[in-house]
Design a protein around this motif. Structure first.
Motif, PDB file in Angstrom:
ATOM      1  N   SER A 135       0.865  -1.177   0.000  1.00  0.00           N
ATOM      2  CA  SER A 135       0.000   0.000   0.000  1.00  0.00           C
ATOM      3  C   SER A 135       0.902   1.228   0.000  1.00  0.00           C
ATOM      4  O   SER A 135       1.659   1.456   0.948  1.00  0.00           O
ATOM      5  CB  SER A 135      -0.910   0.004   1.234  1.00  0.00           C
ATOM      6  OG  SER A 135      -1.746   1.144   1.250  1.00  0.00           O
ATOM      7  N   ASN A 146       8.961   6.574   3.916  1.00  0.00           N
ATOM      8  CA  ASN A 146       7.743   7.307   4.267  1.00  0.00           C
ATOM      9  C   ASN A 146       7.645   7.570   5.761  1.00  0.00           C
ATOM     10  O   ASN A 146       7.031   8.558   6.180  1.00  0.00           O
ATOM     11  CB  ASN A 146       6.509   6.538   3.788  1.00  0.00           C
ATOM     12  CG  ASN A 146       6.286   6.690   2.298  1.00  0.00           C
ATOM     13  OD1 ASN A 146       6.316   7.792   1.775  1.00  0.00           O
ATOM     14  ND2 ASN A 146       6.090   5.575   1.615  1.00  0.00           N
ATOM     15  N   ALA A 198      -1.350   8.698   6.703  1.00  0.00           N
ATOM     16  CA  ALA A 198      -1.522   8.689   5.248  1.00  0.00           C
ATOM     17  C   ALA A 198      -2.835   8.037   4.811  1.00  0.00           C
ATOM     18  O   ALA A 198      -3.164   8.040   3.619  1.00  0.00           O
ATOM     19  CB  ALA A 198      -0.351   7.962   4.594  1.00  0.00           C
ATOM     20  N   SER A 199      -3.575   7.482   5.766  1.00  0.00           N
ATOM     21  CA  SER A 199      -4.834   6.781   5.467  1.00  0.00           C
ATOM     22  C   SER A 199      -4.633   5.672   4.444  1.00  0.00           C
ATOM     23  O   SER A 199      -5.356   5.568   3.445  1.00  0.00           O
ATOM     24  CB  SER A 199      -5.896   7.775   4.966  1.00  0.00           C
ATOM     25  OG  SER A 199      -6.188   8.741   5.949  1.00  0.00           O
ATOM     26  N   VAL A 200      -3.626   4.832   4.704  1.00  0.00           N
ATOM     27  CA  VAL A 200      -3.335   3.705   3.821  1.00  0.00           C
ATOM     28  C   VAL A 200      -3.323   2.412   4.634  1.00  0.00           C
ATOM     29  O   VAL A 200      -3.463   2.435   5.858  1.00  0.00           O
ATOM     30  CB  VAL A 200      -1.986   3.892   3.088  1.00  0.00           C
ATOM     31  CG1 VAL A 200      -2.048   5.111   2.176  1.00  0.00           C
ATOM     32  CG2 VAL A 200      -0.830   4.030   4.082  1.00  0.00           C
ATOM     33  N   GLY A 218       2.656   4.569   0.538  1.00  0.00           N
ATOM     34  CA  GLY A 218       2.600   5.540   1.623  1.00  0.00           C
ATOM     35  C   GLY A 218       2.661   4.944   3.012  1.00  0.00           C
ATOM     36  O   GLY A 218       2.734   5.666   4.002  1.00  0.00           O
ATOM     37  N   THR A 219       2.645   3.614   3.110  1.00  0.00           N
ATOM     38  CA  THR A 219       2.705   2.998   4.439  1.00  0.00           C
ATOM     39  C   THR A 219       4.143   2.954   4.937  1.00  0.00           C
ATOM     40  O   THR A 219       5.080   3.348   4.237  1.00  0.00           O
ATOM     41  CB  THR A 219       2.100   1.589   4.423  1.00  0.00           C
ATOM     42  OG1 THR A 219       1.800   1.187   5.762  1.00  0.00           O
ATOM     43  CG2 THR A 219       3.043   0.585   3.788  1.00  0.00           C
ATOM     44  N   SER A 247       0.994   4.878   8.496  1.00  0.00           N
ATOM     45  CA  SER A 247      -0.164   4.469   7.696  1.00  0.00           C
ATOM     46  C   SER A 247      -1.427   5.184   8.155  1.00  0.00           C
ATOM     47  O   SER A 247      -2.301   5.498   7.339  1.00  0.00           O
ATOM     48  CB  SER A 247      -0.356   2.955   7.761  1.00  0.00           C
ATOM     49  OG  SER A 247      -0.501   2.515   9.096  1.00  0.00           O
ATOM     50  N   SER A 297       1.609  13.278  -7.319  1.00  0.00           N
ATOM     51  CA  SER A 297       0.378  12.497  -7.230  1.00  0.00           C
ATOM     52  C   SER A 297      -0.752  13.154  -8.015  1.00  0.00           C
ATOM     53  O   SER A 297      -0.622  13.430  -9.198  1.00  0.00           O
ATOM     54  CB  SER A 297       0.006  12.321  -5.753  1.00  0.00           C
ATOM     55  OG  SER A 297      -1.065  11.423  -5.599  1.00  0.00           O
TER      56      SER A 297
END
Length: 274
Positions: free
Chosen positions: A35, A92, A48-50, A37-38, A45, A229
């Motif tokens: 995923s 990240n 980043a909401s991942v 951005g984790t 995570s 992005s």
């Protein structure tokens, strides 16, 4: 990861495990649980909401059960044991967590935070080893201070690489290499390889002409200095030849950049794993 799968002769495309169109044959030849951005730090995570690593382990468990139903328990075990597992995190943790939000910096200095990441990395590796993973590749942190957006935000008027960020990556990488050696000697039947992300990328960025590149301090999209992005879209101006750029936007490499990096690391990976 797609290029790594191709370079190792596995297949042209590595589908996501959560892809609703995934087919049974994909389960046999490999999928991705990653995923974007984790990180090793669960907070990364969350910010980043991942998908966190803990849920990626759960998906791996689900995958194993599906594979057993498809090919039988013995063949499934052989596939799991002989597959190669790539783990890429840590950058990240520093870029979108430690150096952006104050939470971890109030708790840890860079060496202590690196130790936290190593503890989490070791836990993750042990968990997938317990499930049958044997050939495991862990990428180091990249030269995060030389990413175009960080040059723009923290590199001053000349947009130099941010020394403080690169130093943090170096501190972590030294500790990671040592930790992986310990794990390799303690986990039965394992081959755990440290893959150096930092030095090859630094060499590419500092010597673009050696690799047929012209621009390594900004991306192809827009100004190349801040857009990334979703801000790179159909309304963005694009460079005439992205094969001359290492970065596509201010954070992610172009396909050409990924190909160059893959070609540099594959020989050592093959020696370490086979």
């Amino acid at each position: 990861m797609k290029l790594l799968a191709k370079a190792l002769g596995v297949k042209e495309y590595l589908p996501a495990y959560l892809d609703p169109l995934i087919q049974d044959k994909d389960l046999i030849t490999g999928v991705s649980f990653a995923s974007g951005g984790t990180g090793f730090d669960p907070l990364t995570s969350t910010l980043a909401s991942v998908i966190p690593l803990s849920f990626q382990v759960e998906m791996f468990e689900q995958y194993i059960e599906k594979l057993k139903k498809k090919v039988g328990e013995e063949d499934a075990k052989n596939i799991i044991n002989n597959s190669v597992y790539f783990i890429s995190a840590s950058s990240n943790d520093f870029l979108t967590n430690y150096f952006v939000y104050p939470f971890r910096r109030l708790q840890y200095d860079v060496p202590a935070y690196s130790n936290l990441l190593l503890k989490r990395a070791a836990k993750f590796i042990k968990e997938i080893h317990e499930l049958g993973a044997r050939r495991i590749v862990v990428f180091s942190a990249s030269p995060i201070g030389c990413i175009p957006i960080e040059r723009t935000l923290k590199g001053g008027i000349k947009r130099k690489c941010v020394g403080k960020y690169n130093k943090a990556a170096e501190v972590f990488n030294i500790k990671l290499k040592q930790q992986l050696q310990v794990l390799a000697s303690s986990l039965p039947e394992s081959r755990i390889a440290y893959s150096d992300f930092y030095n090859p990328l630094t060499n590419i960025i500092e010597n673009p002409q050696l690799y047929g590149l012209e621009v390594t301090d900004k991306g192809c999209c827009g100004t190349g200095q801040i857009e990334m992005s979703f801000s790179c879209n159909s309304l963005s101006t694009i460079c005439q030849d992205d094969s001359k750029f290492f970065f596509w936007d201010s954070l992610h490499p172009t396909e050409k950049g990924c190909e160059i990096f893959t070609d540099l690391i594959i020989p050592d990976l093959v020696k370490s794993l086979f």
